[in-house]
Motif scaffolding. Structure first.
Motif, PDB file in Angstrom:
ATOM      1  N   THR A  70       7.565   2.850  -0.726  1.00 34.98           N
ATOM      2  CA  THR A  70       7.443   2.749   0.727  1.00 34.98           C
ATOM      3  C   THR A  70       6.811   4.008   1.290  1.00 34.98           C
ATOM      4  N   LEU A  71       5.775   3.827   2.089  1.00 33.68           N
ATOM      5  CA  LEU A  71       5.139   4.926   2.811  1.00 33.68           C
ATOM      6  C   LEU A  71       5.294   4.660   4.300  1.00 33.68           C
ATOM      7  N   GLY A 128      -0.029 -11.111  16.713  1.00 29.24           N
ATOM      8  CA  GLY A 128       0.281 -10.661  15.357  1.00 29.24           C
ATOM      9  C   GLY A 128      -0.707 -11.087  14.304  1.00 29.24           C
ATOM     10  N   SER A 129      -1.898 -11.541  14.724  1.00 25.67           N
ATOM     11  CA  SER A 129      -2.867 -12.083  13.767  1.00 25.67           C
ATOM     12  C   SER A 129      -3.401 -11.048  12.781  1.00 25.67           C
ATOM     13  N   LYS A 130      -3.666  -9.816  13.258  1.00 28.23           N
ATOM     14  CA  LYS A 130      -4.272  -8.812  12.381  1.00 28.23           C
ATOM     15  C   LYS A 130      -3.289  -8.327  11.333  1.00 28.23           C
ATOM     16  N   ILE A 131      -2.075  -8.028  11.755  1.00 29.72           N
ATOM     17  CA  ILE A 131      -1.092  -7.532  10.786  1.00 29.72           C
ATOM     18  C   ILE A 131      -0.732  -8.623   9.778  1.00 29.72           C
ATOM     19  N   ARG A 132      -0.732  -9.876  10.224  1.00 34.03           N
ATOM     20  CA  ARG A 132      -0.474 -10.995   9.312  1.00 34.03           C
ATOM     21  C   ARG A 132      -1.598 -11.110   8.279  1.00 34.03           C
ATOM     22  N   GLU A 133      -2.823 -10.911   8.745  1.00 37.35           N
ATOM     23  CA  GLU A 133      -3.983 -10.962   7.847  1.00 37.35           C
ATOM     24  C   GLU A 133      -3.898  -9.854   6.791  1.00 37.35           C
ATOM     25  N   ILE A 134      -3.492  -8.651   7.219  1.00 33.32           N
ATOM     26  CA  ILE A 134      -3.364  -7.528   6.282  1.00 33.32           C
ATOM     27  C   ILE A 134      -2.280  -7.810   5.249  1.00 33.32           C
ATOM     28  N   ARG A 135      -1.143  -8.347   5.710  1.00 33.48           N
ATOM     29  CA  ARG A 135      -0.062  -8.678   4.775  1.00 33.48           C
ATOM     30  C   ARG A 135      -0.528  -9.691   3.736  1.00 33.48           C
ATOM     31  N   GLU A 136      -1.194 -10.744   4.216  1.00 29.89           N
ATOM     32  CA  GLU A 136      -1.600 -11.832   3.317  1.00 29.89           C
ATOM     33  C   GLU A 136      -2.686 -11.402   2.346  1.00 29.89           C
ATOM     34  N   THR A 189      -3.367  -8.302   1.235  1.00 27.71           N
ATOM     35  CA  THR A 189      -3.013  -7.214   0.318  1.00 27.71           C
ATOM     36  C   THR A 189      -1.737  -7.473  -0.476  1.00 27.71           C
ATOM     37  N   GLY A 190      -0.853  -8.299   0.055  1.00 27.03           N
ATOM     38  CA  GLY A 190       0.425  -8.545  -0.613  1.00 27.03           C
ATOM     39  C   GLY A 190       1.468  -7.478  -0.310  1.00 27.03           C
ATOM     40  N   ALA A 191       1.113  -6.529   0.553  1.00 23.55           N
ATOM     41  CA  ALA A 191       2.057  -5.474   0.924  1.00 23.55           C
ATOM     42  C   ALA A 191       2.859  -5.902   2.148  1.00 23.55           C
ATOM     43  N   GLN A 192       4.030  -5.326   2.310  1.00 25.11           N
ATOM     44  CA  GLN A 192       4.834  -5.548   3.500  1.00 25.11           C
ATOM     45  C   GLN A 192       4.446  -4.478   4.524  1.00 25.11           C
ATOM     46  N   VAL A 193       4.163  -4.893   5.750  1.00 28.03           N
ATOM     47  CA  VAL A 193       3.772  -3.949   6.795  1.00 28.03           C
ATOM     48  C   VAL A 193       4.632  -4.209   8.023  1.00 28.03           C
ATOM     49  N   ARG A 201       4.021   5.896  16.768  1.00 28.92           N
ATOM     50  CA  ARG A 201       4.959   4.957  16.150  1.00 28.92           C
ATOM     51  C   ARG A 201       4.871   5.059  14.639  1.00 28.92           C
ATOM     52  N   ALA A 202       5.938   4.642  13.979  1.00 25.53           N
ATOM     53  CA  ALA A 202       5.937   4.596  12.516  1.00 25.53           C
ATOM     54  C   ALA A 202       5.457   3.229  12.052  1.00 25.53           C
ATOM     55  N   VAL A 203       4.565   3.218  11.072  1.00 30.14           N
ATOM     56  CA  VAL A 203       4.100   1.979  10.458  1.00 30.14           C
ATOM     57  C   VAL A 203       4.526   2.041   8.991  1.00 30.14           C
ATOM     58  N   THR A 204       5.457   1.178   8.613  1.00 30.11           N
ATOM     59  CA  THR A 204       6.010   1.196   7.261  1.00 30.11           C
ATOM     60  C   THR A 204       5.252   0.232   6.361  1.00 30.11           C
ATOM     61  N   VAL A 205       4.811   0.742   5.210  1.00 26.69           N
ATOM     62  CA  VAL A 205       4.062  -0.052   4.235  1.00 26.69           C
ATOM     63  C   VAL A 205       4.828  -0.022   2.917  1.00 26.69           C
ATOM     64  N   SER A 206       5.160  -1.193   2.375  1.00 25.68           N
ATOM     65  CA  SER A 206       5.923  -1.262   1.126  1.00 25.68           C
ATOM     66  C   SER A 206       5.251  -2.183   0.121  1.00 25.68           C
ATOM     67  N   GLY A 207       5.381  -1.821  -1.155  1.00 25.49           N
ATOM     68  CA  GLY A 207       4.820  -2.647  -2.220  1.00 25.49           C
ATOM     69  C   GLY A 207       4.556  -1.791  -3.437  1.00 25.49           C
ATOM     70  N   VAL A 208       3.879  -2.360  -4.438  1.00 29.28           N
ATOM     71  CA  VAL A 208       3.476  -1.549  -5.587  1.00 29.28           C
ATOM     72  C   VAL A 208       2.250  -0.742  -5.152  1.00 29.28           C
TER      73      VAL A 208
END
Length: 211
Positions: A109-110, A127-135, A137-141, A154-161
């Motif tokens: 997690t970063l 929420g279209s852009k953040i949904r597109e990024i999630r889909e 990349t496979g990362a949680q944002v 604001r903090a933007v949390t990114v999780s994944g491998v």
């Protein structure tokens, strides 16, 4: 041999288009992560190696508070290299148990720190852009709904491998480069705020919030 993502070597030509863009990325990391043996030790051994191999400028905020701001500045190529090295080092640390045995791939997690005025572009309409990024990349944002204390960020949390995190950070950076912050930005500085005092009141004997 060129790498699959087309990232050039550290000594790449300054004429390359991406090197003409200077990117600054701020991340919020726990102080314990800075301890020796982790991704960003206070002594600076790993930080020095990341600086040298990525050619990015990396600074870590001073202080004894639980969290620090790690600032990475350089060409987009250099910044992404540094983030990649940090993510893989965090995974390495998380993947080794207390007995020294590898525990398999653990999600990393970063927490990026981004001006609130840019978060609307990152989230997108409904929420279209953040949904597109999630889909893609496979990362949680996750974009925090509240501002960080005493700031306009604001903090933007990114999780994944690490592989998915790097793709995600690239896409987030593309958005913020296209949508500069509006108005003045008050940067977040980790410190002892009233919220921290209230949070720690039950943990620190004899310490109570000011009345």
């Amino acid at each position: 041999m060129a790498s699959p993502d087309g990232v050039s070597g550290v000594g790449g030509s300054p004429e390359e288009t991406e090197l003409s863009i200077t990117l600054t990325l701020r991340m919020l990391m726990h102080g314990k992560v800075m301890a020796g043996g982790s991704a960003l030790p206070g002594k600076g051994e790993t930080v020095k190696r990341i600086r040298e191999q990525s050619s990015a400028r990396i600074t870590i905020s001073e202080g004894s508070c639980p969290e620090r701001i790690t600032t990475i500045t350089g060409s987009t190529d250099a910044v992404f290299r540094a983030v990649s090295m940090i993510a893989f080092k965090l995974e390495e640390d998380l993947g080794v148990g207390s007995d020294g045995v590898a525990a398999g791939r653990a999600p990393v997690t970063l927490r990026l720190v981004i001006p609130a005025s840019q978060c609307g572009s990152l989230i997108g309409k409904a929420g279209s852009k953040i949904r597109e990024i999630r889909e893609s990349t496979g990362a949680q944002v996750q974009v925090a709904g509240d501002l960080l204390p005493n700031s306009t960020e604001r903090a933007v949390t990114v999780s994944g491998v690490p592989d998915t995190i790097i793709q995600c950070v690239r896409q987030i950076c593309a958005v913020i480069l296209e949508s500069p912050p509006k108005g003045a930005t008050i940067p977040y500085h980790p410190g002892l705020s009233l919220g921290t005092i209230l949070l720690s009141a039950n943990q620190v004997r004899g310490h109570s919030p000011p009345g």
